[in-house]
Write a protein that holds these residues in place. Structure first.
Motif, PDB file in Angstrom:
ATOM      1  N   VAL A  13       0.860  -1.191   0.000  1.00 40.18           N
ATOM      2  CA  VAL A  13       0.000   0.000   0.000  1.00 40.18           C
ATOM      3  C   VAL A  13       0.894   1.239   0.000  1.00 40.18           C
ATOM      4  O   VAL A  13       1.741   1.412   0.875  1.00 40.18           O
ATOM      5  CB  VAL A  13      -0.937   0.014   1.218  1.00 40.18           C
ATOM      6  CG1 VAL A  13      -1.748   1.317   1.252  1.00 40.18           C
ATOM      7  CG2 VAL A  13      -1.857  -1.191   1.202  1.00 40.18           C
ATOM      8  N   SER A  14       0.727   2.101  -0.975  1.00 38.68           N
ATOM      9  CA  SER A  14       1.542   3.309  -1.059  1.00 38.68           C
ATOM     10  C   SER A  14       1.120   4.292   0.033  1.00 38.68           C
ATOM     11  O   SER A  14      -0.023   4.271   0.493  1.00 38.68           O
ATOM     12  CB  SER A  14       1.384   3.965  -2.424  1.00 38.68           C
ATOM     13  OG  SER A  14       0.069   4.489  -2.573  1.00 38.68           O
ATOM     14  N   PRO A  15       2.045   5.176   0.460  1.00 38.30           N
ATOM     15  CA  PRO A  15       1.697   6.164   1.482  1.00 38.30           C
ATOM     16  C   PRO A  15       0.501   7.028   1.094  1.00 38.30           C
ATOM     17  O   PRO A  15      -0.361   7.307   1.925  1.00 38.30           O
ATOM     18  CB  PRO A  15       2.982   6.997   1.608  1.00 38.30           C
ATOM     19  CG  PRO A  15       4.074   6.074   1.180  1.00 38.30           C
ATOM     20  CD  PRO A  15       3.475   5.212   0.103  1.00 38.30           C
ATOM     21  N   ALA A  16       0.454   7.461  -0.171  1.00 36.49           N
ATOM     22  CA  ALA A  16      -0.651   8.317  -0.604  1.00 36.49           C
ATOM     23  C   ALA A  16      -1.980   7.568  -0.566  1.00 36.49           C
ATOM     24  O   ALA A  16      -3.003   8.097  -0.115  1.00 36.49           O
ATOM     25  CB  ALA A  16      -0.381   8.841  -2.010  1.00 36.49           C
ATOM     26  N   GLU A  17      -1.956   6.304  -1.031  1.00 40.14           N
ATOM     27  CA  GLU A  17      -3.177   5.507  -1.041  1.00 40.14           C
ATOM     28  C   GLU A  17      -3.656   5.222   0.374  1.00 40.14           C
ATOM     29  O   GLU A  17      -4.847   5.341   0.690  1.00 40.14           O
ATOM     30  CB  GLU A  17      -2.901   4.189  -1.777  1.00 40.14           C
ATOM     31  CG  GLU A  17      -4.106   3.258  -1.858  1.00 40.14           C
ATOM     32  CD  GLU A  17      -3.747   1.902  -2.475  1.00 40.14           C
ATOM     33  OE1 GLU A  17      -4.626   1.018  -2.495  1.00 40.14           O
ATOM     34  OE2 GLU A  17      -2.577   1.739  -2.917  1.00 40.14           O
ATOM     35  N   GLY A  18      -2.725   4.870   1.256  1.00 37.99           N
ATOM     36  CA  GLY A  18      -3.093   4.574   2.634  1.00 37.99           C
ATOM     37  C   GLY A  18      -3.617   5.792   3.360  1.00 37.99           C
ATOM     38  O   GLY A  18      -4.619   5.724   4.081  1.00 37.99           O
ATOM     39  N   LYS A  19      -2.961   6.933   3.173  1.00 43.65           N
ATOM     40  CA  LYS A  19      -3.394   8.159   3.842  1.00 43.65           C
ATOM     41  C   LYS A  19      -4.782   8.571   3.371  1.00 43.65           C
ATOM     42  O   LYS A  19      -5.623   9.014   4.176  1.00 43.65           O
ATOM     43  CB  LYS A  19      -2.388   9.273   3.590  1.00 43.65           C
ATOM     44  CG  LYS A  19      -2.675  10.549   4.368  1.00 43.65           C
ATOM     45  CD  LYS A  19      -1.609  11.607   4.133  1.00 43.65           C
ATOM     46  CE  LYS A  19      -1.907  12.867   4.932  1.00 43.65           C
ATOM     47  NZ  LYS A  19      -0.906  13.938   4.708  1.00 43.65           N
ATOM     48  N   ALA A  20      -5.047   8.415   2.066  1.00 43.43           N
ATOM     49  CA  ALA A  20      -6.369   8.764   1.534  1.00 43.43           C
ATOM     50  C   ALA A  20      -7.452   7.886   2.154  1.00 43.43           C
ATOM     51  O   ALA A  20      -8.550   8.365   2.476  1.00 43.43           O
ATOM     52  CB  ALA A  20      -6.368   8.621   0.015  1.00 43.43           C
ATOM     53  N   ALA A  21      -7.157   6.593   2.330  1.00 42.75           N
ATOM     54  CA  ALA A  21      -8.127   5.676   2.935  1.00 42.75           C
ATOM     55  C   ALA A  21      -8.408   6.066   4.384  1.00 42.75           C
ATOM     56  O   ALA A  21      -9.560   6.037   4.839  1.00 42.75           O
ATOM     57  CB  ALA A  21      -7.603   4.243   2.860  1.00 42.75           C
ATOM     58  N   VAL A  22      -7.358   6.463   5.117  1.00 46.48           N
ATOM     59  CA  VAL A  22      -7.532   6.875   6.518  1.00 46.48           C
ATOM     60  C   VAL A  22      -8.335   8.170   6.599  1.00 46.48           C
ATOM     61  O   VAL A  22      -9.222   8.319   7.449  1.00 46.48           O
ATOM     62  CB  VAL A  22      -6.155   7.027   7.191  1.00 46.48           C
ATOM     63  CG1 VAL A  22      -6.306   7.644   8.583  1.00 46.48           C
ATOM     64  CG2 VAL A  22      -5.457   5.681   7.289  1.00 46.48           C
TER      65      VAL A  22
END
Length: 853
Positions: free
Chosen positions: A683-692
């Protein structure tokens, strides 16, 4: 003595300009001190009046007896009382009315979807009390809440959030609650209590969102009937109250609230200002001493003639001290008036920047007037004492001399004494920092280091000016060389002039280094302890904010992109009789997202009767795994907890960890301070942060930050502190500039004939101005270099001493860019201080200057 006084008066009338710098140095220091004392008295009296007005209808407060206070917290945590007590209290003879007082954290979200307040002052919510005499808040506009979802907010919070009656917004409790504003309120005649925000709800909503279970309140407010005094009311209430519940008078409750504000805010505020007043007066001492030393040196022949005509040493000394007394009393008196004016200006300014001053005029006590007056006179006379004694020792034969050579910088006695003092300072400092960690020893070493710098100043000034001024010969030619030689002419004078600026720069450098070290420590702590990818956090400093919903972490853990999510909540309890903060969390997930160091035992089986403790606290409590610790909670319940794990690091996880299940029976309003999240592999940082962020939006839209952003936001308060420190130290730097300008002005008067001869042999006005300005820059460069060195050393001492005196590991950091800015400001200050003396020197009439005796 009368002759001495007449001589002093004549000298002051003839040489008013000589003492202008001294006058302003005393004036500024005294004005700062006086304004601090007046502001402190005014704020204290204002808050006392405000709380008194807000609670004057409350004759008694019923509350729990037990209170648990943790280290570093002045306000303890009390257990709630049952709202069913209201019916019992209403039947007590002498009671006119009673109402539950439900309190909790609740943060409004403004029209821009940003939280209102939270960076320091508390954000409060509670039930709106319909009885206007029992309610601390007064309805100013609109109406009281009558159904679920309706609220009244204090007018200051509404203005800050750009909210008005009829608007619908979110209240974080910490779970987001949709509310409609139906009324605006005031507190004690103000738009709010300082910058505290308040939201009033119906009693049912307050019980639902702010308490652990229905039927609980922080206390019960009671109003007495006609003719019943507060003490009489408390005496009547006490017999009907259950065990563990007490009644206090309304006056005592108001006094406790005032004392709380005084101990937490006012004491810190006034102490900070008093410290900087002391620094300003210390800097002023250098400037004042230097002025009198130069004046006495310039009047050597005059004093010698007086001695030759029969004046005694005592008369000459008394004459100089009399001049200092006149300047001291006049400057201190004007400084007191200036301090009152500054306090009045701040009283008008504070509301404009969002900090309402309590109602009422300025409070001017005798102490606020006499103390600054006494300090100003003592500082001025003390600074003039040595020059006055030196004037008294002038030999009558000195009247026959043309000039005197200043050899103060070459004194072997001074060099030996300064070297010994420096060695002692280093020895004491290293002992207090490395061998026996002690803030007191380190502080003593710092004071000795400062004294060593002052003593060694004249010894070091010659070498320092030669080195610092070496480039001037190539850059400015003859003009630069003359500026350097002028600065070398009197080492003691150069050192004393630079000493004032050195103190100011040293304090600026000290706080700069310490602030950078605190930020480096926070960054080190997060990097070492936080193994997650992002953090969902509340305000990083202060009492504000409502926290995060405990349901946020489980909701995040269910997301496909998230590997682990753990929330850290807070609780309090007495552990073996000592108040301690508890971390309420899932211990198993905690160990995955945070690096706890070496763990002895297991975090897996804490259950409802287990506790995990840091190694440091375990050693203090003499506990090992398997031992039992007695925990007493605010609700009066006591339980034995088994130590099932001892872990190494506590920077972010806290010293004591229990499960949510263990805390649930004793909790009040439940909230997390931070939720740490780690992503699944791939999971990329950008993708994970967006999900959070998508999930967090449903829980009040708190801020989601990466590890680096979390570390930076955690240290945000440090930059705010440094900005305040720099603003306060500007006064000390200003006084130092006055000292440099005054010294140069007096030196120009002393060198009038010399300057005239330079002009006569071809030096232009521009070259003369440049020579004086560069001399000022050289003096400032010496003071700045010494201040940077001393400040960096003292910053290291403070960091290392704090590291040894606390359980946290401090990191020492030197910020080169910020210190370079400090150095540039110091040099610019020197150039600025030299402008007026340079202009005055350039305006000298050549023929008159040559003819000067």
């Amino acid at each position: 003595m009368n002759a001495a006084l007449r001589l002093s008066a004549s000298s002051l009338r003839s040489h008013k300009r000589r003492f202008a710098g001294t006058f302003f140095a005393v004036f500024l220091g005294v004005a700062f001190l006086a304004s601090t004392l007046v502001m402190g008295d005014t704020l204290r009296a204002g808050f006392d009046t405000m709380f008194g007005n807000a609670t004057k209808g409350t004759d008694a407060v019923v509350r729990s007896v037990g209170v648990i206070t943790t280290p570093g917290e002045s306000q303890g945590v009390r257990a709630p009382v049952g709202t069913d007590l209201v019916r019992t209290i209403e039947h007590v003879p002498g009671v006119a009315a009673a109402a539950p007082d439900i309190q909790g954290a609740g943060q409004l979200v403004g029209s821009d979807r940003k939280p209102v307040g939270g960076q320091g002052p508390p954000t409060l919510a509670g039930n709106w009390i319909d009885d206007p005499k029992l309610n601390a808040y007064r309805l100013a506009e609109g109406r009281a809440p009558s159904k679920s979802g309706e609220v009244v907010v204090n007018r200051g919070a509404a203005e800050k959030g750009h909210l008005k009656i009829g608007d619908t917004t979110v209240l974080r409790t910490p779970d987001p609650v949709r509310v409609t504003i139906v009324g605006l309120a005031t507190f004690g005649g103000e738009d709010g209590m300082a910058q505290v925000t308040f939201t009033g709800m119906t009693q049912a909503d307050a019980e639902k969102y702010l308490t652990a279970r229905p039927g609980e309140a922080a206390g019960i407010r009671v109003r007495a009937g006609p003719g019943v005094g507060q003490d009489e009311l408390v005496s009547a209430l006490t017999p009907v109250l259950p065990k563990g519940v007490e009644a206090i008078t309304g006056q005592e409750s108001a006094r406790e609230n005032t004392d709380m504000i005084s101990s937490q805010f006012l004491t810190l505020f006034t102490t900070l200002l008093l410290v900087f007043s002391g620094i300003a007066l210390l800097v002023a001492t250098f400037s004042i001493h230097n002025t009198f030393a130069i004046v006495v040196a310039q009047r050597t022949r005059e004093n010698a003639l007086l001695r030759a005509l029969g004046a005694s040493r005592r008369q000459v000394t008394a004459s100089t001290l009399a001049e200092a007394s006149v300047v001291a009393v006049a400057a201190s008196a004007v400084g007191i008036a200036g301090g009152i004016g500054i306090a009045a200006g701040l009283q008008a300014l504070f509301p404009a920047i969002g900090f309402p001053f309590p109602e009422g005029g300025l409070v001017i006590s005798g102490l606020s007037m006499l103390l600054p007056l006494g300090v100003g006179v003592v500082v001025c006379l003390g600074s003039a004492l040595l020059p006055a004694a030196r004037a008294g020792r002038t030999a009558p034969l000195a009247a026959l001399r043309e000039t005197a050579v200043d050899e103060s910088g070459a004194s072997r006695v001074r060099a030996t004494a300064g070297g010994g003092l420096a060695a002692l300072a280093v020895g004491v400092t290293l002992t207090g920092v490395l061998l026996t960690p002690s803030l007191w020893l380190a502080g003593l070493g710092a004071v000795l280091a400062l004294a060593a710098f002052v003593v060694l100043g004249p010894v070091a000034s010659s070498a320092a000016v030669r080195v610092l001024g070496a480039p001037l010969d190539g850059l400015r030619g003859v003009t630069g060389g003359l500026a350097r030689r002028n600065a070398l002419r009197s080492p003691r004078r150069t050192a004393a002039t630079a000493g004032a600026l050195m103190i100011g720069v040293a304090v600026v450098s000290l706080f700069t280094v310490f602030g950078a070290s605190l930020k480096a420590t926070m960054d080190q702590t997060v990097s070492r302890s936080f193994a997650g990818d992002v953090a969902v956090s509340t305000p990083s400093f202060g009492a504000g904010g409502s926290g995060l919903s405990p349901r946020l972490a489980p909701a995040l853990a269910r997301q496909p992109a998230v590997e682990d999510a753990v929330g850290l909540g807070k609780g309090v309890a007495e552990v073996n009789g000592q108040g301690r903060a508890l971390t309420v969390t899932d211990p198993v997930t905690l160990g995955k997202v945070f690096d706890l160091g070496h763990v002895q035992g297991s975090l897996n089986g804490l259950g409802t009767d287990g506790i995990a403790i840091t190694r440091t606290e375990a050693d203090k409590q003499h506990l090992v795994t398997g031992d039992t610790a007695r925990l007493a909670f605010t609700d009066g319940q006591k339980a034995d907890f088994t130590v099932r794990a001892v872990y190494g690091r506590s920077e972010l996880a806290g010293d004591y960890v229990i499960t949510r299940a263990a805390w649930a029976p004793h909790r009040t309003q439940d909230a997390d301070t931070v939720v740490a999240v780690s992503f699944k592999d791939g999971v990329s940082p950008a993708e994970g942060k967006a999900a959070v962020e998508t999930v967090a939006e449903r829980y009040g839209n708190p801020e989601v930050q990466t590890r680096d952003e979390y570390a930076q936001s955690s240290a945000a308060g440090i930059d705010m502190m440094l900005t305040l420190v720099y603003a306060l130290l500007a006064l000390a730097v200003l006084i130092a500039l006055l000292g440099i300008a005054n010294t140069l002005t007096l030196a120009i008067h002393e060198r009038t004939r010399e300057l005239g001869l330079l002009r006569a042999v071809g030096q232009t006005r521009a070259q003369l101005r440049a020579m004086v300005r560069w001399e000022s820059v050289l003096v400032a460069a010496f003071g700045t270099a010494g201040g940077l060195a001393l400040g960096a050393f003292l910053g290291w001492v403070l960091v290392e001493a704090s590291d040894g005196a606390s359980d946290s590991a401090f990191a020492f950091a030197v910020p080169p860019l910020r210190l370079a800015v400090v150095a540039q400001v110091g040099l610019a200050a020197g150039a600025l201080a030299g402008l007026r003396p340079a202009r005055r020197a350039a305006r000298l009439d050549v023929l008159r200057a040559i003819a000067t005796e």
